[in-house]
Design a protein around this motif. Sequence first.
Motif, PDB file in Angstrom:
ATOM      1  N   GLU A   1     -12.847-104.352 -76.555  1.00 56.28           N
ATOM      2  CA  GLU A   1     -11.932-103.875 -77.233  1.00 56.28           C
ATOM      3  C   GLU A   1     -11.534-103.406 -78.708  1.00 56.28           C
ATOM      4  O   GLU A   1     -10.281-103.202 -78.377  1.00 56.28           O
ATOM      5  CB  GLU A   1     -10.819-103.176 -75.992  1.00 56.28           C
ATOM      6  N   PRO A   2     -11.849-103.488 -79.140  1.00 53.61           N
ATOM      7  CA  PRO A   2     -11.626-104.262 -80.769  1.00 53.61           C
ATOM      8  C   PRO A   2     -10.401-103.207 -81.651  1.00 53.61           C
ATOM      9  O   PRO A   2      -9.867-103.765 -82.890  1.00 53.61           O
ATOM     10  CB  PRO A   2     -13.117-104.536 -81.677  1.00 53.61           C
ATOM     11  N   THR A   3     -10.528-102.544 -81.509  1.00 54.26           N
ATOM     12  CA  THR A   3     -10.048-100.606 -81.748  1.00 54.26           C
ATOM     13  C   THR A   3      -8.146-100.113 -81.430  1.00 54.26           C
ATOM     14  O   THR A   3      -7.935 -99.809 -81.576  1.00 54.26           O
ATOM     15  CB  THR A   3     -10.654-100.067 -82.113  1.00 54.26           C
ATOM     16  N   ASN A   4      -7.982-101.614 -80.290  1.00 48.71           N
ATOM     17  CA  ASN A   4      -6.816-101.233 -79.357  1.00 48.71           C
ATOM     18  C   ASN A   4      -5.634-101.705 -81.088  1.00 48.71           C
ATOM     19  O   ASN A   4      -6.063-102.490 -81.935  1.00 48.71           O
ATOM     20  CB  ASN A   4      -6.408-102.199 -78.562  1.00 48.71           C
ATOM     21  N   HIS A   5      -4.676-100.878 -81.130  1.00 46.97           N
ATOM     22  CA  HIS A   5      -3.474-100.977 -82.002  1.00 46.97           C
ATOM     23  C   HIS A   5      -3.683-100.700 -83.286  1.00 46.97           C
ATOM     24  O   HIS A   5      -3.198-100.245 -84.507  1.00 46.97           O
ATOM     25  CB  HIS A   5      -3.298-101.949 -81.871  1.00 46.97           C
ATOM     26  N   LEU A   6      -5.282-100.206 -83.721  1.00 48.37           N
ATOM     27  CA  LEU A   6      -5.759 -99.030 -84.875  1.00 48.37           C
ATOM     28  C   LEU A   6      -5.929 -97.818 -84.970  1.00 48.37           C
ATOM     29  O   LEU A   6      -5.641 -97.068 -83.659  1.00 48.37           O
ATOM     30  CB  LEU A   6      -6.473 -99.671 -85.173  1.00 48.37           C
ATOM     31  N   ASP A   7      -5.455 -97.664 -86.482  1.00 44.95           N
ATOM     32  CA  ASP A   7      -5.270 -95.762 -86.232  1.00 44.95           C
ATOM     33  C   ASP A   7      -6.279 -95.185 -86.442  1.00 44.95           C
ATOM     34  O   ASP A   7      -7.369 -96.212 -86.344  1.00 44.95           O
ATOM     35  CB  ASP A   7      -4.181 -95.593 -87.574  1.00 44.95           C
ATOM     36  N   ILE A   8      -6.844 -94.218 -85.899  1.00 40.92           N
ATOM     37  CA  ILE A   8      -8.244 -93.447 -85.944  1.00 40.92           C
ATOM     38  C   ILE A   8      -9.071 -94.523 -87.568  1.00 40.92           C
ATOM     39  O   ILE A   8     -10.181 -94.134 -87.306  1.00 40.92           O
ATOM     40  CB  ILE A   8      -8.821 -92.114 -86.208  1.00 40.92           C
ATOM     41  N   GLY A   9      -8.394 -93.773 -88.786  1.00 42.63           N
ATOM     42  CA  GLY A   9      -9.392 -94.138 -89.686  1.00 42.63           C
ATOM     43  C   GLY A   9      -9.951 -95.477 -89.707  1.00 42.63           C
ATOM     44  O   GLY A   9     -10.651 -95.867 -89.889  1.00 42.63           O
ATOM     45  N   HIS A  10      -8.275 -96.639 -89.281  1.00 43.96           N
ATOM     46  CA  HIS A  10      -8.701 -98.367 -89.361  1.00 43.96           C
ATOM     47  C   HIS A  10     -10.117 -98.798 -87.992  1.00 43.96           C
ATOM     48  O   HIS A  10     -11.146 -99.563 -88.155  1.00 43.96           O
ATOM     49  CB  HIS A  10      -8.451 -99.404 -89.238  1.00 43.96           C
ATOM     50  N   GLN A  11      -9.737 -97.844 -87.011  1.00 44.33           N
ATOM     51  CA  GLN A  11     -10.612 -97.792 -86.055  1.00 44.33           C
ATOM     52  C   GLN A  11     -12.424 -97.478 -86.060  1.00 44.33           C
ATOM     53  O   GLN A  11     -13.109 -98.323 -85.965  1.00 44.33           O
ATOM     54  CB  GLN A  11     -10.580 -96.910 -85.000  1.00 44.33           C
ATOM     55  N   ILE A  12     -12.407 -96.122 -87.194  1.00 43.15           N
ATOM     56  CA  ILE A  12     -13.783 -96.018 -87.640  1.00 43.15           C
ATOM     57  C   ILE A  12     -14.163 -97.185 -88.542  1.00 43.15           C
ATOM     58  O   ILE A  12     -16.138 -97.281 -88.457  1.00 43.15           O
ATOM     59  CB  ILE A  12     -13.641 -94.827 -87.850  1.00 43.15           C
TER      60      ILE A  12
END
Length: 261
Positions: A164-175
């Motif tokens: 679950e690497p995108t925990n705590h990231l905003d959508i821009g940094h998730q993508i």
Amino acid sequence: MTLSARNVSWGVGNVPILKNVSLDVRGGEFLGIIGPNGSGKTSLMALFAGIRKPKSGDILLDGEPIGALGRREVARRLALVEQQAETGERITARQAVELGRTPYLGALSPWSANDEAIVDTVLANVDMTHLADRSWHTLSGGERQRLHIGRALAQQPGILLLDEPTNHLDIGHQIGLLDLVRRQELTVVAALHDLNHAAMFCDRIAVLHSGQLIALGTPRDVLTPTRIRDVFGVDAAIDRHGADGCSIRYLRPEKQKALVS
């Protein structure tokens, strides 16, 4: 580089978490693992990383039982980014990424200009160069997560495990981060909550439900309205685009009820 689970079971006490899971990760693929909370995703990732030992079955890294390999050897072949990983040490953002070079350092292999260059590149890739000298404890949760991924990339593994690497990231940094990982010449296994992320980035998706592997295939084959309803308890529409692409539209509860009536 390959990673396999062979009839793997694991649990806590008498409570089974994973039940007879068999799965081959293909070299160079991006494999997503999805499932509701408690389905066994994090447990499977820990077994793949060699952190836990299966109660039965085997985890094979390049065809060898992972338990027979030394920790340094495993760390040179694969890296794990956990959901939550903290440190009590007073280190900087740069030093956190430098930890990824540890498996390569020793009395006969001191820190070198090559190590320095690798860390510089990784910091730039995860958009943290401007914060390299900041103390770890002054960083946000999202910034720390980017550094965890940076540390793993600095390790230069053949296989990258992401829980679950995108925990705590905003959508821009998730993508952005999933795209960065996708573009690396790596074998990637990622436990993901967001089904659209899985559809967007994964070559194949494995579905865990109640500790069992119930489906494995391409996003278009796996992400069907029936399976999403059965596994996650929600109704959804699947939009298909291009030769292989798809995306999920979740239906609001009132629309779900209207479909049933």
